[in-house]
Write a protein that holds these residues in place. Structure first.
Motif, mmCIF file in Angstrom:
data_model
loop_
_atom_site.group_PDB
_atom_site.id
_atom_site.type_symbol
_atom_site.label_atom_id
_atom_site.label_comp_id
_atom_site.label_asym_id
_atom_site.label_seq_id
_atom_site.Cartn_x
_atom_site.Cartn_y
_atom_site.Cartn_z
ATOM 1 N N THR A 1 0.835 -1.208 0.000
ATOM 2 C CA THR A 1 0.000 0.000 0.000
ATOM 3 C C THR A 1 0.867 1.254 0.000
ATOM 4 N N ALA B 1 -1.665 2.495 7.030
ATOM 5 C CA ALA B 1 -1.995 1.186 6.472
ATOM 6 C C ALA B 1 -1.757 0.074 7.488
ATOM 7 N N VAL C 1 -14.590 5.131 6.466
ATOM 8 C CA VAL C 1 -14.323 3.814 5.888
ATOM 9 C C VAL C 1 -15.559 2.936 5.924
ATOM 10 N N THR D 1 -4.960 6.383 1.981
ATOM 11 C CA THR D 1 -3.527 6.686 2.025
ATOM 12 C C THR D 1 -3.082 7.503 0.816
ATOM 13 N N GLU E 1 -4.681 -0.116 10.029
ATOM 14 C CA GLU E 1 -6.036 -0.285 9.484
ATOM 15 C C GLU E 1 -6.681 -1.552 10.058
ATOM 16 N N SER F 1 -7.450 0.286 1.146
ATOM 17 C CA SER F 1 -6.576 1.083 2.002
ATOM 18 C C SER F 1 -5.995 2.271 1.250
ATOM 19 N N MET G 1 -7.565 -5.937 0.570
ATOM 20 C CA MET G 1 -7.190 -5.037 1.663
ATOM 21 C C MET G 1 -6.336 -3.874 1.165
#
Length: 277
Positions: free
Chosen positions: A80, A206, A118, A149, A209, A145, A141
């Protein structure tokens, strides 16, 4: 020097000490609780007596699968961060340097996307990922994310690129570089402090999360560390393993501390190199 003058001199340091103590107190209590035995977990003493590592042995026991969860968190947070930085660097440079229509509107929309909670996107994404077979995969995922970010990285790097003088690129192009070469050979090395600072923020976001990882995975082998901690089970049905959760919290925090320390060295080195040039 009078007593009042001395007091005023030390007052700012006292305030800083109070703030630091307030911020670090929860982490200190987490560490102390992780070093208590199960029978002493509710003790209110400031130091564990005796010191016990049974919570850490329980965390890394085969029944918890926490080692695999840490690896999953590292993979998700690492990919990420890398993808967000790659896309954000080019996007932020365009926002800071190029002139085109609706630039301010586009930047506003980028920031606006990060303001959605979210929980508002989890349900439609869960339906979409179920239909395309992405449940219990890393991409289920990583992609969500990046929705929070990437805007954060774009905003930080845009501000950083705007502070860099345009003459840097102009001088490089006078020496024969194209705009792309000037960006790659001049701007990116000088932007290293901003990039590494953004990397820290992105990785921490990240890594911490929880809701997306909880919703998109139901296999223990695919759960991240934050999800695994929430599903720790005690010796009996109604027992909450506070000690194991505290120990796991310490283990999860350690990589973040190491990451910050490593990046801080590189940030200082980048600032010194940029000043020398």
């Amino acid at each position: 020097m009078t007593l009042t003058a001395k007091w005023r001199q030390w007052l700012p340091y006292l305030g800083i000490a109070v703030v630091v103590a307030y911020c670090l107190a929860p982490f200190y209590w987490m560490l102390v609780s992780s070093l208590r035995s199960t029978g002493d977990i509710f003790s209110t003493s400031l130091f564990p007596s005796p010191v016990s590592f049974e919570n850490y042995r329980s965390v890394f026991g085969p029944a918890q699968g926490f080692t695999r969860a840490l690896l999953n968190s590292l993979i998700v947070a690492g990919i990420t961060t890398a993808m967000s930085l790659l896309l954000a660097t080019f996007t932020a440079y365009a926002m800071a340097r190029l002139e085109f229509r609706f630039k301010r509107l586009i930047l506003t929309l980028i920031i606006a996307t990060s303001m959605f909670p979210v929980v508002s996107i989890v349900v439609p994404l869960l339906k979409l990922f179920t239909d395309i077979g992405w449940i219990n995969t890393y991409q289920s995922m990583i992609v969500p994310s990046m929705s929070f970010t990437l805007p954060l990285a774009v905003w930080n790097l845009t501000t950083f690129f705007r502070q860099m003088p345009d003459e840097l690129e102009h001088a490089a192009m006078v020496d024969g570089c194209t705009r792309g070469q000037a960006f790659r050979k001049v701007i990116v090395p000088l932007a290293a402090p901003g990039i590494f600072t953004t990397a820290i923020i992105t990785f921490i976001a990240a890594w911490n999360e929880f809701l997306i990882a909880l919703s998109m995975t139901n296999k223990p082998s695919m759960q991240t560390a934050t999800v695994a901690i929430s599903k720790f089970s005690g010796a009996t049905t109604y027992q909450t393993p506070f000690g194991s959760q505290m120990a796991a919290g310490v283990v999860v925090t350690v990589p973040l501390v190491v990451m910050v320390l490593l990046f801080q060295r590189r940030i200082v080195a980048g600032l010194t190199a940029g000043a020398a040039k």
